[in-house]
Write an enzyme that holds these catalytic residues in place. Structure first.
Site, mmCIF file in Angstrom:
data_model
loop_
_atom_site.group_PDB
_atom_site.id
_atom_site.type_symbol
_atom_site.label_atom_id
_atom_site.label_comp_id
_atom_site.label_asym_id
_atom_site.label_seq_id
_atom_site.Cartn_x
_atom_site.Cartn_y
_atom_site.Cartn_z
ATOM 1 N N ASN A 89 0.839 -1.195 0.000
ATOM 2 C CA ASN A 89 0.000 0.000 0.000
ATOM 3 C C ASN A 89 0.874 1.245 0.000
ATOM 4 O OD1 ASN A 89 -2.398 -1.553 0.241
ATOM 5 N ND2 ASN A 89 -2.054 -1.750 2.444
ATOM 6 N N VAL A 98 1.795 2.261 8.292
ATOM 7 C CA VAL A 98 3.179 2.230 8.783
ATOM 8 C C VAL A 98 4.076 2.676 7.626
ATOM 9 C CG1 VAL A 98 5.039 0.843 9.766
ATOM 10 C CG2 VAL A 98 2.657 0.361 10.401
ATOM 11 N N HIS A 102 6.442 -2.182 3.176
ATOM 12 C CA HIS A 102 6.261 -3.586 3.552
ATOM 13 C C HIS A 102 5.382 -4.254 2.513
ATOM 14 C CE1 HIS A 102 3.465 -0.927 5.671
ATOM 15 N NE2 HIS A 102 2.537 -1.854 5.487
HETATM 16 P P1 AMP Z 1 -0.388 -0.967 6.037
HETATM 17 O O1 AMP Z 1 -1.808 -0.607 6.381
HETATM 18 O O2 AMP Z 1 -0.196 -1.447 4.639
HETATM 19 O O3 AMP Z 1 0.569 0.155 6.401
HETATM 20 O O4 AMP Z 1 -0.022 -2.221 6.940
HETATM 21 C C1 AMP Z 1 0.452 -2.124 8.239
HETATM 22 C C2 AMP Z 1 0.309 -3.489 8.852
HETATM 23 O O5 AMP Z 1 1.146 -3.560 9.995
HETATM 24 C C3 AMP Z 1 -1.102 -3.829 9.306
HETATM 25 O O6 AMP Z 1 -1.563 -4.990 8.625
HETATM 26 C C4 AMP Z 1 -0.954 -4.049 10.811
HETATM 27 O O7 AMP Z 1 -1.786 -5.080 11.300
HETATM 28 C C5 AMP Z 1 0.524 -4.399 10.940
HETATM 29 N N1 AMP Z 1 1.152 -4.132 12.213
HETATM 30 C C6 AMP Z 1 1.069 -2.997 12.942
HETATM 31 N N2 AMP Z 1 1.830 -3.095 14.052
HETATM 32 C C7 AMP Z 1 2.420 -4.321 14.012
HETATM 33 C C8 AMP Z 1 3.311 -5.019 14.873
HETATM 34 N N3 AMP Z 1 3.770 -4.483 16.013
HETATM 35 N N4 AMP Z 1 3.686 -6.281 14.531
HETATM 36 C C9 AMP Z 1 3.213 -6.840 13.392
HETATM 37 N N5 AMP Z 1 2.382 -6.222 12.532
HETATM 38 C C10 AMP Z 1 1.969 -4.984 12.837
#
Ligand code: AMP
Ligand code: ZN
Length: 116
Positions: A89, A98, A102
């Site tokens: 994304n 985040v 990723h």
């Molecule tokens: P995005 O919305 O593409 O930025 O994805 C961020 C992802 O990070 C989401 O699917 C969250 O569930 C995941 N996430 C957030 N914090 C953590 C964490 N501490 N450990 C593992 N995954 C996380």
């Protein structure tokens, strides 16, 4: 956001725990805390890159290595042949929360298209 207050850099540094499933010289993968499929892994570069918009030509090998990780993890998890989704994304409209790039690797169920 600087890499100093980046959640995923903290996971890379070991400051925040994660269920790490894969490591290479350029990439690390760990299980998403809020899985959207039986397997939901996040594959990140060791280098802090905020969004797809910030990827430079010099990063091409690093970004390619995220797909090497996706291929290898999918094989290990057993859904290489059946199929899986690998998605990244970018910014608000896509729901990026985040700001350290990723690759979401999702597998173990049937997906639909178009995505929501
Ligand atoms: P995005 O919305 O593409 O930025 O994805 C961020 C992802 O990070 C989401 O699917 C969250 O569930 C995941 N996430 C957030 N914090 C953590 C964490 N501490 N450990 C593992 N995954 C996380
Ligand atoms: Zn970071």
């Amino acid at each position: 956001m600087s890499k100093h207050d980046c959640l995923f850099c903290k996971i890379l540094n070991g400051d925040i725990p994660a269920d790490i499933v894969y490591e290479s010289p350029t990439a690390v993968a760990f299980r998403d805390i809020n899985p959207q499929a039986p397997t939901h892994v996040l594959i990140i570069p060791r280098k802090h890159i905020s969004t797809i918009n910030d990827i430079e030509v010099a990063d091409h090998a690093i970004v390619g290595s995220l797909y090497d990780a996706a291929r290898d993890i999918a094989k290990k998890e057993g859904f290489s042949g059946e199929g899986y989704r690998a998605v990244m994304n970018c910014n608000k409209a896509a729901g990026q929360t985040v700001f350290h790039i990723h690759l979401h690797l999702l597998g173990g169920r049937q997906f639909t298209w178009p995505p929501g």
